[in-house]
Design a protein around this motif. Structure first.
Motif, PDB file in Angstrom:
ATOM      1  N   SER A 319       0.831  -1.214   0.000  1.00  0.00           N
ATOM      2  CA  SER A 319       0.000   0.000   0.000  1.00  0.00           C
ATOM      3  C   SER A 319       0.860   1.257   0.000  1.00  0.00           C
ATOM      4  O   SER A 319       0.578   2.231  -0.702  1.00  0.00           O
ATOM      5  CB  SER A 319      -0.921   0.009   1.223  1.00  0.00           C
ATOM      6  OG  SER A 319      -1.812  -1.078   1.188  1.00  0.00           O
ATOM      7  N   LEU A 322       2.386   1.906  -3.489  1.00  0.00           N
ATOM      8  CA  LEU A 322       1.423   2.489  -4.425  1.00  0.00           C
ATOM      9  C   LEU A 322       1.184   3.965  -4.114  1.00  0.00           C
ATOM     10  O   LEU A 322       1.107   4.797  -5.025  1.00  0.00           O
ATOM     11  CB  LEU A 322       0.101   1.728  -4.385  1.00  0.00           C
ATOM     12  CG  LEU A 322      -0.977   2.251  -5.343  1.00  0.00           C
ATOM     13  CD1 LEU A 322      -0.516   2.120  -6.797  1.00  0.00           C
ATOM     14  CD2 LEU A 322      -2.312   1.543  -5.135  1.00  0.00           C
ATOM     15  N   LEU A 357      -6.267  -2.197  -5.439  1.00  0.00           N
ATOM     16  CA  LEU A 357      -5.309  -2.719  -4.460  1.00  0.00           C
ATOM     17  C   LEU A 357      -6.052  -3.210  -3.216  1.00  0.00           C
ATOM     18  O   LEU A 357      -5.690  -4.256  -2.647  1.00  0.00           O
ATOM     19  CB  LEU A 357      -4.279  -1.650  -4.079  1.00  0.00           C
ATOM     20  CG  LEU A 357      -3.256  -2.102  -3.016  1.00  0.00           C
ATOM     21  CD1 LEU A 357      -2.466  -3.317  -3.508  1.00  0.00           C
ATOM     22  CD2 LEU A 357      -2.302  -0.966  -2.643  1.00  0.00           C
ATOM     23  N   ILE A 386      -5.224  -4.854 -11.457  1.00  0.00           N
ATOM     24  CA  ILE A 386      -4.431  -3.698 -11.001  1.00  0.00           C
ATOM     25  C   ILE A 386      -3.250  -3.453 -11.944  1.00  0.00           C
ATOM     26  O   ILE A 386      -2.871  -2.300 -12.183  1.00  0.00           O
ATOM     27  CB  ILE A 386      -3.965  -3.875  -9.534  1.00  0.00           C
ATOM     28  CG1 ILE A 386      -3.430  -2.526  -9.009  1.00  0.00           C
ATOM     29  CG2 ILE A 386      -2.924  -4.969  -9.386  1.00  0.00           C
ATOM     30  CD1 ILE A 386      -3.221  -2.496  -7.514  1.00  0.00           C
TER      31      ILE A 386
END
Length: 554
Positions: A319, A322, A357, A386
Motif C-alpha cells: 500500500s 502504491l 489494491l 491492477i
C-alpha cells in the motif's frame, strides 16, 4: 578508482567468469567497470577455459596434447608481452610502481607455471592404446590459472588508476587556468591565457571522451555525456562573456553573465571527476527514486511475486509503495500546463488503482488461509486488473508529458522571443527588454516543467539523466540570455555584446533541438522500438587510446 586489487579471479565480465564443468571458479569480487579492461581479459579467460575444459578428459591423443601445449605456450608468451608493458607503466608512475611490479611478477610466474604444466616433454607418461595421460596436477593448473587472472586483472586495474590520474591532472590544469582567466584585466593577457585554456580543454575532452566511451554503465555514460556537453557549449560562452566584461568592465549584467558561465563549468568539471573516481557528491539523489515508471515497474513485480509466494511482503508495504507512486503523479495533476482532460483521467486512474489494491489485499488475505482453486483464480484476476490499471496510468502520463513537450517545441520553433531580445538590444530599448525578458522566463518555466514531467516517463535511467540535463540547461541558459540581452541593451553599439548574446541564444536553440531528439527517444522506448543504446551529447571523438588496450593479450 574503478576497483581495488582483491583475491584471485575476475568479476563482471559475463558468464565466462563463472564456474565451468570442471568446477573452476574465476569470480573473485573484482568489479570491472570499463570495456577495455574486460575486452583485454576475455581472450585470456577463453584460453584458460580451453585448458581447464581439456583437463576433464583423462586420455588424449598426441595431436590434442600438442594443441594443449601450444595454448599453454601462447598464454605464457602473451603474459610476457603484457608484463613488459605493465613494467613500462610502473616505471612512469612511481606511486603505483611497487603494486604493479608485484602483480607483474605474479603474472609472469603463473604464465610460466601454466607453460610448464602443459609441456608434454616434461611429462612422465605411459602410452596406452594410442592415448596419453596428461595434467596429473589438476590442482596446480587451476591454482596457476587463478593466480594468472588475478594478477593480470590487478595490473589492468592499476593501469586504469593511471588513466584516472591523468584525467584528474588534466582537470586541475583546466581549473588553474580558469582561475587566471577570471582575474584577467587586459585583452592581450586574456588572449594568451585563453589560448592555453583551449589547448588544455582539448586534452581534457579527449581524456574524458575516451573514458565515456569505455564505461560499461550506461547511466554513468549518460552523466558523463551531459557534463561534457556543458563544457563544450560553455567554452564558447566563456570566450564571449569574458571579452564582453573586458570591453565593459563596469557593467554589472556583463559580470553576472560571465560568473554564471564559470560556475557552470566548474560544476561540470567536478561532475566528470565524480564519475571517473566513482564518488557521489554530498546530497546527490538517485534519480530512480523519483521516477514514476520505475516505481510502477517495481510495484508490478511485487504483486506478481504473490503468485509464487503469498508471504513475499506485507500488505502495508504494498500500500505504501502504491501511495508513493500516486503521490508522484501530483507533478502532473498540479502542473498548470496539464490539460483538464489529462488531469481528470490521471485522477480517475489513481482512484481506480487504490480501489483495486484494496480488493487485491482482501483476496490475498483469504488466499493465505484458504488454499482453494477459486481463491487462487480470484487472486490472479485481482493481480491482472491492477496491472492493467497501472499500464493505463503509464499510457496517460506518457501521453500528457510527450504531448506537452511536442506542443511546446512546435510553438517555440521559430524562436520569436530570442529574435525580439536581439532586436531590443541593438535598439537599446530597456522597456521592450523587460517585456521580452518576462516572456523568455515564462517560456523557460514551461520547458523546465516539461523536462520534469518527461523524467517520469523517460523509461530508462540514461534518458532520465538526459532530461535532468535539459532541465538544468534551460534553467541556467534562460537567465544567462537575459543578462546578456541587458548588457547589449545598455551598450547597443557594442559588437562583442551582440556576439555574446548570439552565442547564448544559439545554446538555447541547440538545447531545443536536443529536446526534440530526446522526445523521439522517449517515444521509441515507450513503444518498444529501441533497446538500451542511445547517442549521447558529447565532444569530438577522442584520439587518445588507453595505455593497456594494446597490451598484446591473446
Amino acid at each position: 578508482m574503478a576497483a581495488s586489487p582483491g583475491p584471485a579471479g575476475v568479476a563482471g565480465a559475463g558468464a565466462v567468469y563463472g564456474s565451468g564443468p570442471s568446477g573452476f571458479a574465476l569470480d573473485s569480487g573484482l568489479e570491472i567497470k570499463t570495456r577495455s579492461v574486460e575486452q583485454t581479459l576475455l581472450p585470456l579467460v577463453s584460453q584458460i577455459t580451453t585448458l581447464i575444459n581439456h583437463k576433464d578428459k583423462t586420455k588424449k591423443s598426441d595431436k590434442t596434447l600438442q594443441a594443449i601445449q601450444r595454448v599453454g605456450q601462447a598464454v605464457n608468451l602473451a603474459v610476457g608481452r603484457f608484463v613488459k608493458v605493465g613494467e613500462a607503466i610502473a616505471n612512469e608512475n612511481w606511486d603505483l610502481k611497487e603494486e604493479i611490479n608485484i602483480a607483474c611478477i605474479e603474472a609472469k610466474q603463473a604464465g610460466e607455471t601454466i607453460a610448464a604444466l602443459t609441456d608434454i616433454t616434461n611429462l612422465n607418461h605411459a602410452e596406452s592404446d594410442g592415448q596419453i595421460t596428461i595434467f596429473t596436477d589438476k590442482t596446480g593448473v587451476i591454482k596457476a590459472a587463478r593466480l594468472l587472472l588475478s594478477s593480470v586483472t590487478k595490473v589492468l586495474l592499476l593501469a586504469d588508476r593511471v588513466v584516472i590520474k591523468q584525467i584528474i591532472t588534466s582537470r586541475n590544469k583546466v581549473l588553474a587556468t580558469m582561475e587566471r582567466l577570471e582575474k584577467v584585466t587586459s585583452f592581450q593577457e586574456f588572449v594568451q591565457i585563453f589560448s592555453q585554456f583551449g589547448n588544455e580543454m582539448v586534452e581534457f575532452a579527449h581524456l574524458s571522451g575516451d573514458r565515456q566511451n569505455d564505461l560499461k554503465d550506461e547511466k554513468k555514460k549518460a552523466k558523463m555525456a551531459a557534463a561534457r556537453a556543458v563544457l563544450e557549449k560553455c567554452t564558447m560562452m566563456l570566450l564571449t562573456a569574458s571579452k564582453t566584461c573586458l570591453r565593459h568592465p563596469n557593467c554589472e549584467s556583463a559580470h553576472k553573465n560571465k560568473e554564471g558561465v564559470f560556475v557552470r563549468m566548474k560544476v561540470a568539471l567536478d561532475k566528470v571527476i565524480e564519475i571517473v573516481t566513482d564518488c557521489k557528491s554530498n546530497g546527490e539523489t538517485d534519480v530512480s527514486s523519483i521516477n514514476i515508471f520505475t516505481g510502477i515497474k517495481e510495484f508490478k513485480m511485487n504483486i506478481e511475486a504473490l503468485r509464487e509466494n503469498l508471504y513475499f511482503q506485507s500488505k502495508e508495504n504494498l500500500s505504501m509503495t502504491l501511495e508513493v507512486i500516486l503521490e508522484r503523479t501530483e507533478d502532473f495533476t498540479d502542473s498548470a500546463y496539464t490539460s483538464h482532460e489529462h488531469r481528470e483521467r490521471i485522477l480517475e486512474l489513481s482512484t481506480q488503482a487504490r480501489m483495486e489494491l484494496q480488493q487485491l489485499v482482501s483476496v490475498w488475505i483469504q488466499a493465505q488461509s484458504k488454499k482453494t482453486k477459486s481463491i487462487a483464480e480470484e487472486l490472479e484476476l485481482s493481480i491482472l486488473k491492477i496491472s492493467h490499471s497501472l499500464n493505463e496510468l503509464k499510457k496517460e502520463l506518457h501521453s500528457t508529458a510527450t504531448q506537452l513537450a511536442a506542443d511546446l517545441l512546435k510553438y517555440h520553433a521559430d524562436h520569436v522571443v530570442l529574435k525580439a531580445l536581439k532586436l531590443t538590444g541593438v535598439e537599446g530599448n530597456l522597456e521592450a527588454l523587460a517585456v521580452y525578458a518576462c516572456k523568455l522566463s515564462e517560456q523557460k518555466e514551461q520547458l523546465v516543467e516539461t523536462c520534469r514531467l518527461l523524467r517520469h516517463v523517460s523509461g530508462t535511467e540514461p534518458l532520465e539523466i538526459t532530461c535532468i540535463h535539459a532541465e538544468e540547461t534551460f534553467q541556467v541558459t534562460g537567465q544567462q540570455i537575459i543578462s546578456a540581452a541587458e548588457t547589449l541593451t545598455l551598450h547597443p553599439s557594442s559588437k562583442i555584446a551582440k556576439e555574446n548574446l548570439d552565442v547564448f541564444c544559439e545554446a538555447w536553440e541547440s538545447q531545443i533541438s536536443d529536446m526534440s531528439t530526446l522526445l523521439r527517444e522517449i517515444n521509441d522506448v515507450f513503444e518498444g522500438r529501441r533497446g538500451e543504446k542511445y547517442g549521447y551529447l558529447s565532444l569530438p571523438k577522442p584520439m587518445v587510446s588507453k595505455n593497456y588496450v594494446h597490451f598484446g593479450m591473446l
